[in-house]
Each structure stands twice: as structure tokens, then as C-alpha cells.
Motif scaffolding. Structure first.
Motif, mmCIF file in Angstrom:
data_model
loop_
_atom_site.group_PDB
_atom_site.id
_atom_site.type_symbol
_atom_site.label_atom_id
_atom_site.label_comp_id
_atom_site.label_asym_id
_atom_site.label_seq_id
_atom_site.Cartn_x
_atom_site.Cartn_y
_atom_site.Cartn_z
ATOM 1 N N ASP A 108 44.427 29.506 37.169
ATOM 2 C CA ASP A 108 43.162 29.889 36.539
ATOM 3 C C ASP A 108 43.252 31.358 36.122
ATOM 4 O O ASP A 108 43.390 32.233 36.967
ATOM 5 C CB ASP A 108 42.019 29.680 37.537
ATOM 6 C CG ASP A 108 40.665 30.045 36.975
ATOM 7 O OD1 ASP A 108 40.574 30.304 35.752
ATOM 8 O OD2 ASP A 108 39.684 30.070 37.740
ATOM 9 N N PHE A 109 43.177 31.617 34.839
ATOM 10 C CA PHE A 109 43.271 32.992 34.332
ATOM 11 C C PHE A 109 41.908 33.659 34.184
ATOM 12 O O PHE A 109 41.821 34.786 33.684
ATOM 13 C CB PHE A 109 43.986 33.010 32.980
ATOM 14 C CG PHE A 109 45.472 32.784 33.076
ATOM 15 C CD1 PHE A 109 46.297 33.733 33.659
ATOM 16 C CD2 PHE A 109 46.044 31.619 32.591
ATOM 17 C CE1 PHE A 109 47.663 33.534 33.751
ATOM 18 C CE2 PHE A 109 47.410 31.402 32.673
ATOM 19 C CZ PHE A 109 48.221 32.359 33.255
ATOM 20 N N SER A 110 40.868 33.012 34.642
ATOM 21 C CA SER A 110 39.534 33.574 34.450
ATOM 22 C C SER A 110 39.287 34.819 35.303
ATOM 23 O O SER A 110 38.354 35.577 35.036
ATOM 24 C CB SER A 110 38.470 32.520 34.781
ATOM 25 O OG SER A 110 38.520 32.153 36.155
ATOM 26 N N LYS A 111 40.156 35.050 36.313
ATOM 27 C CA LYS A 111 39.959 36.204 37.195
ATOM 28 C C LYS A 111 40.639 37.471 36.685
ATOM 29 O O LYS A 111 40.500 38.536 37.286
ATOM 30 C CB LYS A 111 40.477 35.883 38.594
ATOM 31 C CG LYS A 111 39.711 34.773 39.296
ATOM 32 C CD LYS A 111 40.270 34.522 40.688
ATOM 33 C CE LYS A 111 39.516 33.418 41.401
ATOM 34 N NZ LYS A 111 40.063 33.156 42.756
ATOM 35 N N ILE A 112 41.391 37.371 35.597
ATOM 36 C CA ILE A 112 42.101 38.548 35.092
ATOM 37 C C ILE A 112 41.109 39.626 34.669
ATOM 38 O O ILE A 112 40.188 39.388 33.889
ATOM 39 C CB ILE A 112 43.012 38.176 33.902
ATOM 40 C CG1 ILE A 112 44.220 37.377 34.397
ATOM 41 C CG2 ILE A 112 43.499 39.425 33.178
ATOM 42 C CD1 ILE A 112 45.215 37.047 33.316
ATOM 43 N N THR A 113 41.295 40.815 35.210
ATOM 44 C CA THR A 113 40.425 41.947 34.890
ATOM 45 C C THR A 113 41.178 43.065 34.183
ATOM 46 O O THR A 113 40.569 44.060 33.786
ATOM 47 C CB THR A 113 39.790 42.521 36.174
ATOM 48 O OG1 THR A 113 40.833 42.904 37.093
ATOM 49 C CG2 THR A 113 38.906 41.481 36.852
ATOM 50 N N GLU A 114 42.503 42.922 34.067
ATOM 51 C CA GLU A 114 43.320 43.951 33.421
ATOM 52 C C GLU A 114 43.188 43.818 31.901
ATOM 53 O O GLU A 114 43.653 42.851 31.310
ATOM 54 C CB GLU A 114 44.776 43.811 33.841
ATOM 55 C CG GLU A 114 45.708 44.815 33.204
ATOM 56 C CD GLU A 114 45.252 46.238 33.404
ATOM 57 O OE1 GLU A 114 44.991 46.903 32.379
ATOM 58 O OE2 GLU A 114 45.142 46.669 34.557
#
Length: 222
Positions: A108-114
Motif C-alpha cells: 500500500d503506497f498510500s502512506k508515502i509522505t516523502e
């Protein structure tokens, strides 16, 4: 001690006893033999792999990566990172190696904050062990394995990853440990590393030793 505190104490002691039993089960399981994809049965709990005398030790995983960047002299052009979470380490890898292509794997890439991930990045969302099979064989210069830490999960990633690595390549594993005391979870990363060292021509290259004992370990073959 109040009855409430005594009850809590007894509950925690029982929890620790259960954890201790699980650890002993894991250790016994490591002595069993595992079956490889080609049907060969091989032991993975062997400690007699070759340890080169020039293995370097660092204080954290960034030290390993900076050393690899200097040592490889720009040869690491295609990278795979298995397990991305927020993307902060992905950004560090990108800034350190400046790869031509970077494959990122996560469920799940929804947590990427960069926000600054840029360049030729290919996102593979889903089961990493299955998605890795879609890459071209012998296409990766380096892989950073930080996905599913269970024995089943990390072994599945390794089996899918090995054919994708170039002849001259680096494999780096996060959390080289059998147990995470912080989250009270058994890990299978140590098993997977020993499997690679005992069944392939990868050798120990470098590692980091951290206060939490959740160390990174880097393997290399040429």
C-alpha cells in the motif's frame, strides 16, 4: 502490592512465558529442513558460511549505503526496495546512489509522505514476492529487503528476488534478527540471510550494529 497490580503482574509474566515458549519453538523449527523450489532439501540453520576478514561494520544502515555508493563507483544503476512505508529511506537511497531506475514494492503506497521522490521510479503495489517475478532476470544491481519480516514472507521475497539479481550485485536485508523485542514479534530475516549464504555464492560484505539489535546486513557476489 494491590490485588489489581498483582493481577497485572501475573498477566505480564504469563505473556512473557508464552513468548519464551514461542521463541524456543522458532529455534527448534530452524533446525528442520526446508524444501527449495527445485525440490532439493537443504538445511538453513548452518553457521559455517564464509565470513571474509574485510567485513566492515557501521553504526546504522545509512553508513552501509554510503559505503556501497563509494565502493561501487556508480555501478549501482537499478535498485529495488521491498517495503517502502513512508518513503523516507527510498529518498535516501535515491539521493545516495542516483539510480537510473528504482523499483519500489509495497502492499500500500498510500502512506508515502516523502514528496521529493523523482526520476525513473516504478511503483509495484501488491504482493512483492509475486510482483518481483515480473522483473527481467539479471536486471538488479542492488535490492533492499524490508518487507514482510515473517519467515514465510521474507523467504518468498528471496526466492523471487534471486533470479532478478545481476552477477555482480548487492543484497541488503533490514532487521537481521529472529525476534523484535519492541513489538514482540518473531522475525524470519536471519533464516533468509543464512539460506542465501549457504545456497548461493553471495558473501557477507558489511553490516550495521544498532542498540535495538535490529541490524542491517549486506551481501555481495561478483
Amino acid at each position: 502490592m494491590s490485588d489489581e497490580l498483582l493481577k497485572l503482574f501475573n498477566e505480564k509474566m504469563l505473556e512473557l512465558q508464552n513468548i519464551s515458549r514461542e521463541i524456543r519453538k522458532i529455534d527448534r523449527g530452524l533446525l528442520k529442513r526446508t524444501r527449495l523450489l527445485d525440490g532439493e532439501s537443504v538445511g538453513i540453520h548452518k553457521e559455517d558460511f564464509c565470513v571474509p576478514s574485510n567485513v566492515r561494520v557501521f553504526s546504522d544502515r545509512k553508513g552501509i549505503m554510503k559505503n556501497l555508493s563509494e565502493e561501487s563507483k556508480g555501478a549501482i544503476k537499478v535498485i529495488a526496495e521491498i517495503g517502502v512505508l513512508y518513503g523516507a529511506f527510498s529518498k535516501f537511497l535515491q539521493d545516495t546512489f542516483r539510480p537510473a531506475i528504482m523499483h519500489l514494492f509495497d502492499r500500500d503506497f498510500s502512506k508515502i509522505t516523502e514528496p521529493d521522490l523523482r526520476g525513473e521510479i516504478i511503483f509495484h503495489e501488491g504482493n512483492s514476492s509475486k510482483l518481483l517475478m515480473e522483473l527481467d532476470d539479471s536486471s538488479l544491481d542492488m535490492a533492499y529487503v524490508d518487507g514482510d519480516h515473517t519467515r514465510k514472507g521474507v523467504m518468498a521475497d528471496v526466492e523471487s528476488l534471486l533470479p532478478k539479481m545481476k552477477e555482480n550485485s548487492w543484497l541488503v536485508f533490514n532487521d537481521y534478527s529472529r525476534f523484535n523485542v519492541e513489538c514482540m514479534q518473531p522475525y524470519g530475516v536471519m533464516d533468509a540471510v543464512h539460506y542465501v549464504l549457504n545456497t548461493t555464492d553471495y558473501k557477507l560484505h558489511s553490516m550495521c550494529l544498532t542498540a535495538s539489535a535490529l541490524n542491517d546486513i549486506c551481501l555481495y557476489r561478483s
